[in-house]
Write a protein that holds these residues in place. Structure first.
Motif, PDB file in Angstrom:
ATOM      1  N   GLY A  28      35.685  56.791  95.289  1.00  0.00           N
ATOM      2  CA  GLY A  28      37.049  56.967  94.823  1.00  0.00           C
ATOM      3  C   GLY A  28      37.929  55.852  95.341  1.00  0.00           C
ATOM      4  N   ALA A  29      39.249  56.032  95.224  1.00  0.00           N
ATOM      5  CA  ALA A  29      40.186  55.021  95.691  1.00  0.00           C
ATOM      6  C   ALA A  29      40.039  54.828  97.196  1.00  0.00           C
ATOM      7  N   PRO A  30      40.193  53.598  97.678  1.00  0.00           N
ATOM      8  CA  PRO A  30      40.077  53.359  99.118  1.00  0.00           C
ATOM      9  C   PRO A  30      41.031  54.242  99.916  1.00  0.00           C
ATOM     10  N   LYS A  31      40.553  54.700 101.070  1.00  0.00           N
ATOM     11  CA  LYS A  31      41.356  55.543 101.956  1.00  0.00           C
ATOM     12  C   LYS A  31      41.819  54.725 103.151  1.00  0.00           C
ATOM     13  N   GLY A  32      43.070  54.934 103.544  1.00  0.00           N
ATOM     14  CA  GLY A  32      43.608  54.234 104.693  1.00  0.00           C
ATOM     15  C   GLY A  32      43.208  54.917 105.989  1.00  0.00           C
ATOM     16  N   ALA A  33      42.735  54.119 106.948  1.00  0.00           N
ATOM     17  CA  ALA A  33      42.347  54.640 108.254  1.00  0.00           C
ATOM     18  C   ALA A  33      43.244  54.009 109.315  1.00  0.00           C
ATOM     19  N   PRO A  34      44.252  54.740 109.786  1.00  0.00           N
ATOM     20  CA  PRO A  34      45.101  54.191 110.847  1.00  0.00           C
ATOM     21  C   PRO A  34      44.321  54.104 112.161  1.00  0.00           C
ATOM     22  N   VAL A  35      44.374  52.954 112.800  1.00  0.00           N
ATOM     23  CA  VAL A  35      43.670  52.723 114.063  1.00  0.00           C
ATOM     24  C   VAL A  35      44.699  52.368 115.123  1.00  0.00           C
ATOM     25  N   SER A  36      44.669  53.083 116.214  1.00  0.00           N
ATOM     26  CA  SER A  36      45.679  52.887 117.260  1.00  0.00           C
ATOM     27  C   SER A  36      45.361  51.700 118.153  1.00  0.00           C
ATOM     28  N   ARG A  37      46.365  51.243 118.867  1.00  0.00           N
ATOM     29  CA  ARG A  37      46.182  50.188 119.850  1.00  0.00           C
ATOM     30  C   ARG A  37      45.203  50.637 120.939  1.00  0.00           C
ATOM     31  N   ARG A  38      45.329  51.891 121.339  1.00  0.00           N
ATOM     32  CA  ARG A  38      44.456  52.407 122.374  1.00  0.00           C
ATOM     33  C   ARG A  38      42.993  52.377 121.926  1.00  0.00           C
ATOM     34  N   ALA A  39      42.741  52.746 120.658  1.00  0.00           N
ATOM     35  CA  ALA A  39      41.374  52.746 120.137  1.00  0.00           C
ATOM     36  C   ALA A  39      40.792  51.338 120.124  1.00  0.00           C
ATOM     37  N   ILE A  40      41.578  50.365 119.685  1.00  0.00           N
ATOM     38  CA  ILE A  40      41.106  48.977 119.646  1.00  0.00           C
ATOM     39  C   ILE A  40      40.794  48.487 121.048  1.00  0.00           C
ATOM     40  N   ALA A  41      41.691  48.765 121.990  1.00  0.00           N
ATOM     41  CA  ALA A  41      41.472  48.324 123.370  1.00  0.00           C
ATOM     42  C   ALA A  41      40.211  48.950 123.949  1.00  0.00           C
ATOM     43  N   ALA A  42      40.024  50.240 123.728  1.00  0.00           N
ATOM     44  CA  ALA A  42      38.842  50.925 124.262  1.00  0.00           C
ATOM     45  C   ALA A  42      37.566  50.333 123.686  1.00  0.00           C
ATOM     46  N   ASP A  43      37.575  50.044 122.393  1.00  0.00           N
ATOM     47  CA  ASP A  43      36.363  49.536 121.767  1.00  0.00           C
ATOM     48  C   ASP A  43      36.053  48.121 122.227  1.00  0.00           C
ATOM     49  N   PRO A  91      50.723  52.636 123.559  1.00  0.00           N
ATOM     50  CA  PRO A  91      49.277  52.548 123.292  1.00  0.00           C
ATOM     51  C   PRO A  91      48.814  53.417 122.131  1.00  0.00           C
ATOM     52  N   GLU A  92      49.455  54.570 121.931  1.00  0.00           N
ATOM     53  CA  GLU A  92      49.012  55.471 120.867  1.00  0.00           C
ATOM     54  C   GLU A  92      49.561  55.092 119.496  1.00  0.00           C
ATOM     55  N   SER A  93      50.423  54.069 119.421  1.00  0.00           N
ATOM     56  CA  SER A  93      50.993  53.671 118.138  1.00  0.00           C
ATOM     57  C   SER A  93      49.928  53.002 117.273  1.00  0.00           C
ATOM     58  N   THR A  94      50.137  53.070 115.952  1.00  0.00           N
ATOM     59  CA  THR A  94      49.173  52.503 115.008  1.00  0.00           C
ATOM     60  C   THR A  94      49.245  50.989 115.023  1.00  0.00           C
ATOM     61  N   ALA A  95      48.108  50.340 115.213  1.00  0.00           N
ATOM     62  CA  ALA A  95      48.029  48.882 115.186  1.00  0.00           C
ATOM     63  C   ALA A  95      47.668  48.393 113.791  1.00  0.00           C
ATOM     64  N   LEU A  96      46.642  49.003 113.198  1.00  0.00           N
ATOM     65  CA  LEU A  96      46.133  48.577 111.899  1.00  0.00           C
ATOM     66  C   LEU A  96      45.938  49.784 110.998  1.00  0.00           C
ATOM     67  N   ILE A  97      46.124  49.584 109.715  1.00  0.00           N
ATOM     68  CA  ILE A  97      45.701  50.564 108.714  1.00  0.00           C
ATOM     69  C   ILE A  97      44.631  49.865 107.886  1.00  0.00           C
ATOM     70  N   LEU A  98      43.392  50.244 108.126  1.00  0.00           N
ATOM     71  CA  LEU A  98      42.250  49.615 107.479  1.00  0.00           C
ATOM     72  C   LEU A  98      41.775  50.486 106.325  1.00  0.00           C
ATOM     73  N   TYR A  99      41.537  49.878 105.188  1.00  0.00           N
ATOM     74  CA  TYR A  99      41.122  50.647 104.013  1.00  0.00           C
ATOM     75  C   TYR A  99      39.612  50.581 103.833  1.00  0.00           C
ATOM     76  N   THR A 100      39.049  51.765 103.578  1.00  0.00           N
ATOM     77  CA  THR A 100      37.608  51.866 103.368  1.00  0.00           C
ATOM     78  C   THR A 100      37.235  51.235 102.038  1.00  0.00           C
ATOM     79  N   SER A 101      35.933  51.100 101.812  1.00  0.00           N
ATOM     80  CA  SER A 101      35.448  50.390 100.633  1.00  0.00           C
ATOM     81  C   SER A 101      35.699  51.140  99.334  1.00  0.00           C
ATOM     82  N   GLY A 102      35.960  52.428  99.420  1.00  0.00           N
ATOM     83  CA  GLY A 102      36.267  53.183  98.211  1.00  0.00           C
ATOM     84  C   GLY A 102      35.080  53.443  97.321  1.00  0.00           C
ATOM     85  N   THR A 103      33.875  53.628  97.908  1.00  0.00           N
ATOM     86  CA  THR A 103      32.684  53.862  97.087  1.00  0.00           C
ATOM     87  C   THR A 103      32.698  55.239  96.444  1.00  0.00           C
TER      88      THR A 103
END
Length: 470
Positions: free
Chosen positions: A145-160, A131-143
């Motif tokens: 500077g360069a877009p930043k990667g946000a790793p989101v875990s399986r547990r976070a997605i399930a909870a949301d 559950p704590e493993s990374t499911a997605l790495i989502l990149y911000t819009s980069g307003t």
């Protein structure tokens, strides 16, 4: 299990997932995704050329089955942004639909390309990743500077998704309809993984056209303000949504006139919600509760929020005093990819995430987002003015279709309120006078630029930094 709808317990509906003209049962989706998961297993990460296609759904599910972090890449990203995301995420492969392979958009890509075959089949039964493993790495819009990667875990997605299913009374009997991009939280996490977790049917319209929404026959619709504005401009399509159970708006504030018109045409008050790439959805109105125009609701299950002033002290919940919104909860990510300095700026010492958004909260816990602290809180002549309040005042004018307000440098006031407006029939002087008659005079725009259109990103958000010349 992150995606219970693929467990076989929800039947073999031949049209459980529709993306444009493509259709698949959950069983077919699982088989195709398993075949791809067998090919990518063990990779550090895989990128997905996230077009509005069944291939994107197959590729994302394949990564989740294999326990490989998935990096959605916007198909309209320029070469510099595309290459930054591929390099920064260390994606070992780029998964693409056959229609995209060899196109100019992928010219110069050095990451090995794998064409996704939605007709591939393989036996299922892969073990569930941690559950704590990374499911997605989502990149911000980069307003900033360069877009930043946000790793989101399986547990976070399930909870949301579970919190949203509770807030929106989302069940397997729903038919979810949307046409949002599949490389953002709204379209991908909520709009695809949400259906696969809850077990509802999914209809992705390819593009969020009003007539496509009207023809889909859904019970639950997702849209951004631009989508709902266009729906309202097509009354026959809007009225066709009267049979829907819930209309959800997010990714940007829903203008008050659009809220009112949508309610008038459909008989349904829209539900607004608030979230970010880094936090997923943390605040929402509820299906079984009231809706307040201009407010995004109350915290979803498991979420805590607070407002903090410029002096670092917590701001009272009086519905009037603004402060930076800070959140914490099980769906908040743990930190950016390779960005310890950004982490230090984004999290407080006691573990709250600094959203960078200015909000007010009333005694009942209802949140109103006033805008970004960096650009939407205007300090003019000693006053603090929220850009959103001025924008809503402008949008109340019958001739105004769109409005964006910023603070521009001013030698005496510090900043002056400047508006960019798309209007059918109004002059600068008329609009300034109109706003001064609706809200405090010191909040009126000092200048109004009449423009043909406002610059927006793929999710319909106005890119105010492109207006900042004043």
């Amino acid at each position: 299990m992150l995606l219970p709808a693929l467990s076989g317990a929800y039947g073999d509906d031949a049209e459980a997932i529709r993306v444009g003209d493509q259709r698949a049962s959950r069983e077919v989706l699982l088989s195709a995704a398993t075949a791809l998961a067998d090919r990518i297993a063990g990779a550090a990460a895989v990128a997905v050329w996230a077009t509005a296609s069944m291939e994107t759904v197959v590729a994302v599910v394949a990564g989740l089955l294999a326990g490989v972090p998935v990096v959605p890449v916007a198909p309209d990203s320029g070469p510099a942004e595309r290459d930054h995301v591929l390099r920064d995420s260390a994606a070992a492969l780029l998964l693409v639909p056959a229609a995209s392979a060899g196109t100019a958009a992928l010219a110069g890509v050095r990451t090995p390309v794998v064409v996704v075959d939605p007709a591939a089949r393989a036996g299922t039964g892969r073990p569930e990743p941690a559950p704590e493993s990374t499911a997605l790495i989502l990149y911000t819009s980069g307003t900033t500077g360069a877009p930043k990667g946000a790793p989101v875990s399986r547990r976070a997605i399930a909870a949301d998704l579970d919190a949203l299913a509770d807030a929106w009374s989302w069940t397997p009997q729903d038919v979810l309809v949307h046409g949002l991009p599949l490389f953002h939280v709204h379209g991908l996490v909520l709009g695809v993984l949400g259906a696969l977790r809850v077990g509802s049917r999914l209809v992705h319209t390819g593009r969020p056209r009003p007539e496509a929404y009207a023809a889909a026959g859904g019970s639950l619709y997702f849209g951004v303000p631009t989508v709902w504005s266009r729906v309202c401009a097509d009354p026959s399509s809007a009225r066709a949504l009267a049979s829907a159970r819930l209309l959800v708006s997010g990714s940007a504030p829903l203008p008050l006139p659009v809220f009112g018109r949508l309610t008038e045409l459909t008989g349904r008050e829209p539900v607004e919600r608030y979230g970010m790439t880094e936090t997923l959805i943390t605040v929402s109105a509820r299906a079984d509760g009231e809706r307040r125009p201009g407010f995004v609701g109350t915290p979803v299950t498991g979420v805590e929020t607070r407002l903090v002033g410029e002096d670092g002290a917590e701001v009272g919940r009086d519905g009037e005093s603004p402060g930076e919104l800070q959140v914490r909860g099980p769906m908040v990510f743990g930190g950016y990819l390779h960005r310890p300095a950004a982490d230090a700026e984004s999290f407080t010492p006691d573990g709250w995430f600094r959203t960078g958004d200015i909000a007010t909260v009333d005694a009942d816990g209802w949140h109103r987002i006033m805008g970004r602290a960096s650009i939407d809180m205007i300090k003019s002549g000693g006053y603090r003015i929220g850009a959103g309040e001025v924008e809503n005042a402008l949008l109340a004018h019958p001739g105004v279709r769109e409005a964006a307000v910023i603070g521009a440098p001013h030698p005496d006031l510090g900043q002056q309120v400047v508006a960019y407006v798309v209007a059918d029939a109004a002059t600068e002087a008329q609009l300034i006078e109109f706003v001064a008659g609706r809200i405090s005079s010191h909040k009126r725009p000092r200048r109004v630029h009449l423009v043909e259109e406002l610059p927006r990103n793929a999710m319909g958000k106005v890119q105010k930094k492109l207006l900042a010349g004043g």
